[in-house]
Design a protein around this motif. Structure first.
Motif, mmCIF file in Angstrom:
data_model
loop_
_atom_site.group_PDB
_atom_site.id
_atom_site.type_symbol
_atom_site.label_atom_id
_atom_site.label_comp_id
_atom_site.label_asym_id
_atom_site.label_seq_id
_atom_site.Cartn_x
_atom_site.Cartn_y
_atom_site.Cartn_z
ATOM 1 N N THR A 47 -7.331 8.184 -2.235
ATOM 2 C CA THR A 47 -8.280 7.209 -1.672
ATOM 3 C C THR A 47 -8.610 7.468 -0.205
ATOM 4 O O THR A 47 -9.603 6.947 0.286
ATOM 5 N N ASN A 48 -7.747 8.236 0.479
ATOM 6 C CA ASN A 48 -7.923 8.471 1.916
ATOM 7 C C ASN A 48 -7.996 7.140 2.659
ATOM 8 O O ASN A 48 -8.927 6.862 3.398
ATOM 9 N N GLY A 49 -6.983 6.302 2.411
ATOM 10 C CA GLY A 49 -6.949 4.995 3.055
ATOM 11 C C GLY A 49 -7.999 4.040 2.520
ATOM 12 O O GLY A 49 -8.523 3.210 3.263
ATOM 13 N N PHE A 50 -8.313 4.152 1.251
ATOM 14 C CA PHE A 50 -9.339 3.354 0.572
ATOM 15 C C PHE A 50 -10.736 3.588 1.139
ATOM 16 O O PHE A 50 -11.608 2.731 1.062
ATOM 17 N N LYS A 51 -10.958 4.795 1.651
ATOM 18 C CA LYS A 51 -12.290 5.161 2.133
ATOM 19 C C LYS A 51 -13.131 5.812 1.039
ATOM 20 O O LYS A 51 -14.341 5.913 1.178
ATOM 21 N N ILE A 92 -14.410 5.597 -2.789
ATOM 22 C CA ILE A 92 -14.597 4.506 -3.745
ATOM 23 C C ILE A 92 -14.031 4.813 -5.132
ATOM 24 O O ILE A 92 -13.365 3.961 -5.735
ATOM 25 N N ILE A 93 -14.271 6.004 -5.670
ATOM 26 C CA ILE A 93 -13.836 6.295 -7.040
ATOM 27 C C ILE A 93 -12.306 6.271 -7.151
ATOM 28 O O ILE A 93 -11.776 5.585 -8.041
ATOM 29 N N PRO A 94 -11.572 6.960 -6.285
ATOM 30 C CA PRO A 94 -10.111 6.846 -6.377
ATOM 31 C C PRO A 94 -9.618 5.416 -6.115
ATOM 32 O O PRO A 94 -8.641 4.976 -6.729
ATOM 33 N N SER A 95 -10.311 4.681 -5.248
ATOM 34 C CA SER A 95 -9.927 3.287 -4.974
ATOM 35 C C SER A 95 -10.088 2.430 -6.223
ATOM 36 O O SER A 95 -9.235 1.589 -6.518
ATOM 37 N N LEU A 96 -11.162 2.652 -6.971
ATOM 38 C CA LEU A 96 -11.343 1.943 -8.241
ATOM 39 C C LEU A 96 -10.263 2.349 -9.244
ATOM 40 O O LEU A 96 -9.795 1.520 -10.026
ATOM 41 N N GLY A 97 -9.858 3.622 -9.205
ATOM 42 C CA GLY A 97 -8.771 4.090 -10.059
ATOM 43 C C GLY A 97 -7.472 3.357 -9.779
ATOM 44 O O GLY A 97 -6.719 3.022 -10.703
ATOM 45 N N VAL A 98 -7.195 3.090 -8.498
ATOM 46 C CA VAL A 98 -5.993 2.332 -8.121
ATOM 47 C C VAL A 98 -6.064 0.928 -8.711
ATOM 48 O O VAL A 98 -5.102 0.446 -9.333
ATOM 49 N N ILE A 99 -7.190 0.277 -8.539
ATOM 50 C CA ILE A 99 -7.350 -1.105 -9.010
ATOM 51 C C ILE A 99 -7.230 -1.183 -10.533
ATOM 52 O O ILE A 99 -6.496 -2.026 -11.065
ATOM 53 N N VAL A 100 -7.913 -0.306 -11.233
ATOM 54 C CA VAL A 100 -7.864 -0.307 -12.698
ATOM 55 C C VAL A 100 -6.460 0.059 -13.181
ATOM 56 O O VAL A 100 -5.907 -0.589 -14.076
ATOM 57 N N GLY A 101 -5.878 1.097 -12.586
ATOM 58 C CA GLY A 101 -4.542 1.528 -12.992
ATOM 59 C C GLY A 101 -3.508 0.433 -12.834
ATOM 60 O O GLY A 101 -2.729 0.144 -13.754
#
Length: 107
Positions: free
Chosen positions: A24-28, A30-39
């Motif tokens: 996420t690079n510090g939630f910067k 978006i796609i990996p950040s959404l992966g965190v939330i969904v996961g």
């Protein structure tokens, strides 16, 4: 659905979410950040469903222990983090602890 299948889905989802945190690079991003939330969403939902059938201590030990061990392995394989004897020993202890808690939880 079987409690252990739900728990396994929960663990895989937690490992996915935790692994995405680094990307996420510090939630910067978006796609990996959404992966965190969904996961994590799937992980906690699956864990909550498995707790209808499993003891809290046993389920959480399996979830946390195997999630930690698998996340460490993802770090080594995907993020090329160091793997040494200390890390191996720690993973063996985690997995051993999960096994012993599971043995105690079986009646």
């Amino acid at each position: 659905m079987n409690a252990y299948i739900l728990l396994a889905i929960s663990i895989v989802s937690e490992v996915f979410g935790s692994s995405m945190l680094k990307a996420t690079n510090g939630f910067k991003k978006i796609i990996p950040s959404l992966g965190v939330i969904v996961g994590y969403g799937i992980a906690f939902y699956g864990l909550s469903l498995s707790l209808k059938m499993l003891h809290l201590g046993v389920a959480y030990a399996i979830w946390a222990g195997l999630g930690t061990a698998l996340t460490a392995l993802v770090g080594v394989t995907i993020y090329k983090e160091n793997f040494n004897g200390k890390k191996l020993f720690g993973l063996v202890l985690i997995i051993g602890g999960v096994i012993f808690l599971n043995i105690d939880g079986v009646h």
